[in-house]
Design a protein around this motif. Sequence first.
Motif, mmCIF file in Angstrom:
data_model
loop_
_atom_site.group_PDB
_atom_site.id
_atom_site.type_symbol
_atom_site.label_atom_id
_atom_site.label_comp_id
_atom_site.label_asym_id
_atom_site.label_seq_id
_atom_site.Cartn_x
_atom_site.Cartn_y
_atom_site.Cartn_z
ATOM 1 N N LEU A 1 0.965 -1.197 -0.017
ATOM 2 C CA LEU A 1 0.056 -0.005 0.084
ATOM 3 C C LEU A 1 1.041 1.391 -0.031
ATOM 4 N N VAL A 2 1.707 1.346 0.964
ATOM 5 C CA VAL A 2 2.778 2.547 1.154
ATOM 6 C C VAL A 2 3.562 2.581 -0.314
ATOM 7 N N ARG A 3 4.102 1.636 -0.858
ATOM 8 C CA ARG A 3 4.878 1.608 -2.067
ATOM 9 C C ARG A 3 4.030 2.367 -2.987
ATOM 10 N N GLY A 4 2.729 1.918 -3.118
ATOM 11 C CA GLY A 4 1.762 2.461 -4.288
ATOM 12 C C GLY A 4 1.797 3.782 -4.195
ATOM 13 N N GLU A 5 1.264 4.194 -2.883
ATOM 14 C CA GLU A 5 1.075 5.726 -2.534
ATOM 15 C C GLU A 5 2.283 6.453 -2.841
ATOM 16 N N PHE A 6 3.474 6.171 -2.515
ATOM 17 C CA PHE A 6 4.677 6.891 -2.754
ATOM 18 C C PHE A 6 4.902 6.970 -4.318
ATOM 19 N N VAL A 7 4.618 5.916 -4.955
ATOM 20 C CA VAL A 7 5.049 6.026 -6.350
ATOM 21 C C VAL A 7 3.938 7.079 -7.061
ATOM 22 N N ALA A 8 2.649 7.064 -6.561
ATOM 23 C CA ALA A 8 1.733 8.033 -7.143
ATOM 24 C C ALA A 8 1.989 9.505 -6.707
ATOM 25 N N LEU A 9 2.724 9.584 -5.550
ATOM 26 C CA LEU A 9 2.925 11.072 -4.821
ATOM 27 C C LEU A 9 4.239 11.399 -5.458
ATOM 28 N N GLY A 10 5.176 10.599 -5.707
ATOM 29 C CA GLY A 10 6.431 10.578 -5.974
ATOM 30 C C GLY A 10 6.765 11.811 -7.376
ATOM 31 N N GLY A 11 5.791 11.815 -8.209
ATOM 32 C CA GLY A 11 5.850 12.874 -9.280
ATOM 33 C C GLY A 11 5.269 14.064 -8.942
#
Lengths: 275, 542
Positions: free
Chosen positions: A154-164
């Motif tokens: 979950l956290v990885r997914g959120e981070f990837v989405a927020l990363g850009g």
Amino acid sequence: MRAALKRFARNRMAVLGACIIGVVALLTALAPLLYPAGAFTLAGPPLQPPGMRYLLGTDALGRDVAAGVVAGARTSLLIGLSAALSAVLFGSLIGALAGYYRGATDIVLMRLTEFFQTIPAFLLAMLLVVILSPSVLSVIIAISAVSWPGIARLVRGEFVALGGREFVLASIGLGASGPRIIFRHLLPNCVSSIIAVGSLLVASAILLESGLAFLGLGDPNVMSWGLLISAGRVTLRSAWWVCTFPGIAILLTVLSINLIGDGLNEALNPRLRER
Amino acid sequence: MSDVVLDIANLTIGLPPGADRASAVQGMNLVLRAGEVTCLVGESGSGKSLAARAVLGLLPPRVGVSAGSIMFDGQDLTKATPAQLARIRGARIGMIFQEPMTALNPLHSIGRQIEEVLSIHTPLDRRARREKVVALLADVHLPDPAQIARSFPHQLSGGQRQRAMIAMALALDPKLLIADEPTTALDVTTQAQILHLIHELQRSHGTAVLFITHDFGVVADIADQVAVLQRGVLVEAGPRDAVLNDPQHPYTQALLAAVPRLVVPQRTAEKPGIVMLESIKARKEYRQKSLFGRGRSTVALDGVSVTLRRGETLGLVGESGSGKSTLARAMTRLLSIDSGDIVLDGDEITRLPQRLMRPHRQKIQMIFQDPYASLNPRQKVVDVIAEGPIIHGLPRPEAEARARELLGLVGLDPSAADRYPHEFSGGQRQRIGIARALALRPQVLVADEPVSALDVSVQAQVLALLADIKARLQLSLLFVTHDLRVALQICDRIAVMRHGAIVELADTVDIYHSPQHPYTKALFAAVPGAAWLQKEAAYAAP
């Protein structure tokens, strides 16, 4: 946060769940007053049916079932909360590292996560408890070891989405270090999803703990709902109350936590709000 | 010409309690006639989109028409049942939306989606529908209509998708077409073509068009009638030339004054200083990995060399995909390049690791496009601005003091410091973004489309602020924009980019008076309302 609380309060089922958990917590706190003798002491004749004297009856050894249920509540909540908390912390850390650094770090950590996810959770937990020898601590470790992968993904997914997002770019532009961006900018923005999913973890942790205790893999010196059911299963046909009441306790607790989790998810997740 | 298609009388749309005003639209009267384009103009939050959605019966939940009537074809749409509305929508009222990608179903082919409209509303059989679809796609000038009918939305460009949407909207020859900012998401050259197409089809079909826009350039190009909406109140309506050339209401006058003119303002030329930032043959390629060997690759930067001198403003102008943002991010080292060099104030920074890059970060700061995504929603404004100095070792109290000071510089109240970003409007947030960039006392500012997401009146203020700060602090500014009008206002030199390369680079005055490259000329020609803007400019110049 206050607005989220207000939205949570609008959800009747979630409030009901919170009330039930509140009662369970209250019983836990009052246990030393209600049953000062503890759950393991012999309170009276064996296999007494529920009545005025013994509210929920007694088991085959003459221990008070009500005392056992109250003591078990303490164990369940303690183990459920601490296992879920450590799973959330560990899972978030793994997910954050994978989602922020991407590349090789991501590949290694996510394959590790998948490795844990593909092993049947309950078998792995059993194995860990056996290796570590049964105790409250080993049960907590075992449960968190099988619960963290979901949070990590979950956290990885959120981070990837927020990363850009541009505010992250802006921080990189200011010269912020990796840990600063992770802990100051990215994690605070996924707290709501983590809370929502983490609260559901508590429920599954309680179920796991009961299962382990039922198989005799709980701490033998600590009363637990699973242990009560396990002890009562031989007398299930002659004395239904020994198994039934701890079972109802598990059902109500897990159901309430799930309701709270759904309520939190709805209150904190902006995509579900406008309904 | 005088037959009335739509008559909106005293329309009031109520908002749920807790909104910033009681009604989104207040007592609006508007008449649309066949064969006329009526532009409904307003800034964001003016209620223009809700008015259009009320006509279609597509208001969001908890928002409803509270008074007035919408007469269409002798029927009051505010009193129509959902079933009646569904029969009218698509058949007699067509609609086009801003973002064609989200308005089309990605799982169905274009042809199938247009066919669906036909199969719902007409008795045509399958073959006749197929033929009609191809004819419709040919009508909107799509090349190889049969092929397009078989394609899926993601296989088409933005302009092609919008053409397909128009074909769908006009499939049943509606009497009324509602277009909600249909060209806002498109590049200027594509926008010009789409506007032309809508105009042509509307003339040949005699359709009445309700065209929602925030851009007076578009109004000048397409409108017959103009209606101006200010916070839900229709403040002015009338024929285009009357409204554009002789606006009566102060709000309309203010809006028109804020439209950037297509002209180079008088400026005292700074004498060029030393080179502050330079990109030498920067190249960046995006490879799409495929299962078998190398996939397709896109060249985002194709050996771009450009220099930014001390005290100057250099504009990077281009359409989407031209590589202008990539270049800006490469020059701020937010993006690594494949080959070439980036030189900042004499130091080569192309391949410095993050840790060694940090001291250089102080010299160059960036301002971003999206005022909503560029601020961390969980940080207070003072923390947003003070973060840079704190990272670079300034003690917290001093950093916060500097942050509060900067709020004044960018024209915000000091009380803003302790609030969260969501409490501010787009323009105010952009000011916070500028303050954050200034907190490190940089020498170079890179602004990536800093005003594209803002309303025209706010746009003008933010541009003025940027120009003022740049002059006061002796900064060099790299200004990325898709809007030539904005670039002319603020830049000393302009570089026009296309397909990852600079096709023309010249002083603003020269590029305005005699653009050399055909693409630059095309860009100038495509500026919405170019003819009107130039006439205006001629009036303004004494």
